[in-house]
Design a protein around this motif. Structure first.
Motif, PDB file in Angstrom:
ATOM      1  N   THR A 200       0.842  -1.197   0.000  1.00  0.00           N
ATOM      2  CA  THR A 200       0.000   0.000   0.000  1.00  0.00           C
ATOM      3  C   THR A 200       0.877   1.247   0.000  1.00  0.00           C
ATOM      4  OG1 THR A 200      -1.721  -1.169   1.251  1.00  0.00           O
ATOM      5  CG2 THR A 200      -1.835   1.233   1.217  1.00  0.00           C
ATOM      6  N   ARG A 202       0.655   5.781  -0.214  1.00  0.00           N
ATOM      7  CA  ARG A 202      -0.251   6.919   0.008  1.00  0.00           C
ATOM      8  C   ARG A 202       0.053   7.982  -1.023  1.00  0.00           C
ATOM      9  NH1 ARG A 202      -4.008   8.000   3.452  1.00  0.00           N
ATOM     10  NH2 ARG A 202      -4.577  10.126   4.020  1.00  0.00           N
ATOM     11  N   ASN A 207      -4.959   6.205   0.303  1.00  0.00           N
ATOM     12  CA  ASN A 207      -4.209   4.945   0.274  1.00  0.00           C
ATOM     13  C   ASN A 207      -4.544   4.192  -1.005  1.00  0.00           C
ATOM     14  OD1 ASN A 207      -2.959   5.328   2.741  1.00  0.00           O
ATOM     15  ND2 ASN A 207      -4.576   4.302   3.881  1.00  0.00           N
TER      16      ASN A 207
END
Length: 271
Positions: A200, A202, A207
Motif C-alpha cells: 500500500t 499513500r 491509500n
C-alpha cells in the motif's frame, strides 16, 4: 442476503484481478523471453560459423523476421570488434560501451530518447561467455511502445511494468514519470521482496493498494492497482440496498400486522 452478496462480489473480484495480472505476467514473459532467445540464437549462429552470410547480413535477416526490432548490434569483445547497423545514437553508443565492461548475462536498459525518430527506445542486451578470455554480446532495440502493445488485451486496472530500480518500461497509467518509486513517493523496493504480493502507498491523501508479480528476468515486476476501494463501494452499495429492502419489507409486514392487531383490539373493546 447481505452475506451472500458480499461473498459473490469478493469471489468474483479476486478471480478477475488474479486473471488480469497473471495474463500480463505471461504476455510480458513471453515477449521478453523471445527477444532474449533471439539475441542468444544470433550469437550462437555467429559462433558456429556455419553460414556464409556476414554479420551485417544476419542482422538484416533478423530485422526482416521481426519488424519491431529497430536496431541490432553485435560485439565480439575478445577481438574488440563492434559491428552495428549504422547506429547513430549517443545514448545507444553509451549503452554499448557500458555493455562491454559490465558483468551480466541479460539486462534491459532504461527507456531513452532516440533523437533521430524522437521516440523512446528500450534495448535488450544478451552476453554469452565463450571462455575466460572471450565474450560475445548481442543487443536488440525496440520502441518503448512495443512493450505497451505486448500487454495484449487491455488490463482491467492501472498497471506498470517496472525494473528493479523503479524505471517504468510500460504502463497504461495517464500519470507521468519515469520512476514508479518517485511517482508514489516510495523510498525503495523493499515492498517487492517476494515472487508476488501486495503493498500500500499513500498518494494525494489516499491509500492505494497494489498487487505485484515478479518476472524472473532482469528483476522485472508487473504491478497492478488493486481497485479495492471501488470494489468495496460496490459491495457496500449492494449491502445498503439489501438492508434498505429488508427495512422496507419489514416495515410493510409490521404495518400489516399492526393494522390487524389494532383492528382486532378495537373490535374487542367495542364488543
Amino acid at each position: 442476503a447481505v452475506s451472500g452478496t458480499y461473498s459473490r462480489y469478493k469471489s468474483n473480484y479476486s478471480l478477475i484481478k488474479e486473471e488480469s495480472i497473471t495474463r500480463l505476467q505471461e504476455n510480458y514473459y513471453e515477449k521478453i523471453n523471445n527477444i532474449e532467445n533471439d539475441a542468444g540464437g544470433f550469437i550462437e549462429s555467429i559462433k558456429a560459423g556455419t553460414s556464409a552470410e556476414t554479420v551485417n547480413e544476419k542482422i538484416d535477416f533478423m530485422k526482416s523476421l521481426n519488424n519491431e526490432y529497430k536496431h541490432i548490434f553485435y560485439i565480439d569483445a575478445y577481438n574488440n570488434m563492434e559491428i552495428t547497423d549504422n547506429i547513430d545514437n549517443n545514448e545507444l553508443k553509451k549503452l554499448i560501451s557500458e555493455a562491454k565492461s559490465e558483468n551480466f548475462e541479460f539486462f534491459i536498459s532504461n527507456p531513452y530518447l532516440d533523437k533521430a525518430s524522437n521516440k523512446y527506445m528500450v534495448t535488450f542486451v544478451k552476453k554469452i561467455k565463450i571462455s575466460n578470455f572471450e565474450e560475445k554480446i548481442a543487443g536488440i532495440t525496440v520502441l518503448q511502445d512495443y512493450l505497451l502493445k505486448a500487454a495484449g488485451a487491455k488490463a482491467e486496472n492501472r498497471y506498470y511494468l517496472i525494473k528493479d530500480n523503479g524505471e517504468i518500461l510500460a504502463t497504461n497509467s495517464p500519470l507521468s514519470g519515469n520512476s514508479f518509486y518517485s511517482l508514489y513517493h516510495m523510498q525503495n523496493n523493499d515492498d517487492l521482496d517476494e515472487v508476488e504480493g501486495n503493498f500500500t502507498v499513500r498518494s494525494n491523501g489516499q491509500n492505494i493498494d497494489f498487487m505485484y508479480k515478479k518476472l524472473e528476468m532482469d528483476k522485472l515486476y508487473i504491478i497492478m492497482e488493486d481497485s479495492r476501494l471501488s470494489f468495496y463501494k460496490g459491495v457496500y452499495s449492494d449491502i445498503f440496498l439489501s438492508l434498505l429492502l429488508c427495512i422496507i419489507v419489514s416495515a410493510l409486514i409490521f404495518t400489516v400486522i399492526f393494522f390487524f392487531f389494532y383492528t382486532s383490539v378495537f373490535r374487542l373493546i367495542h364488543n
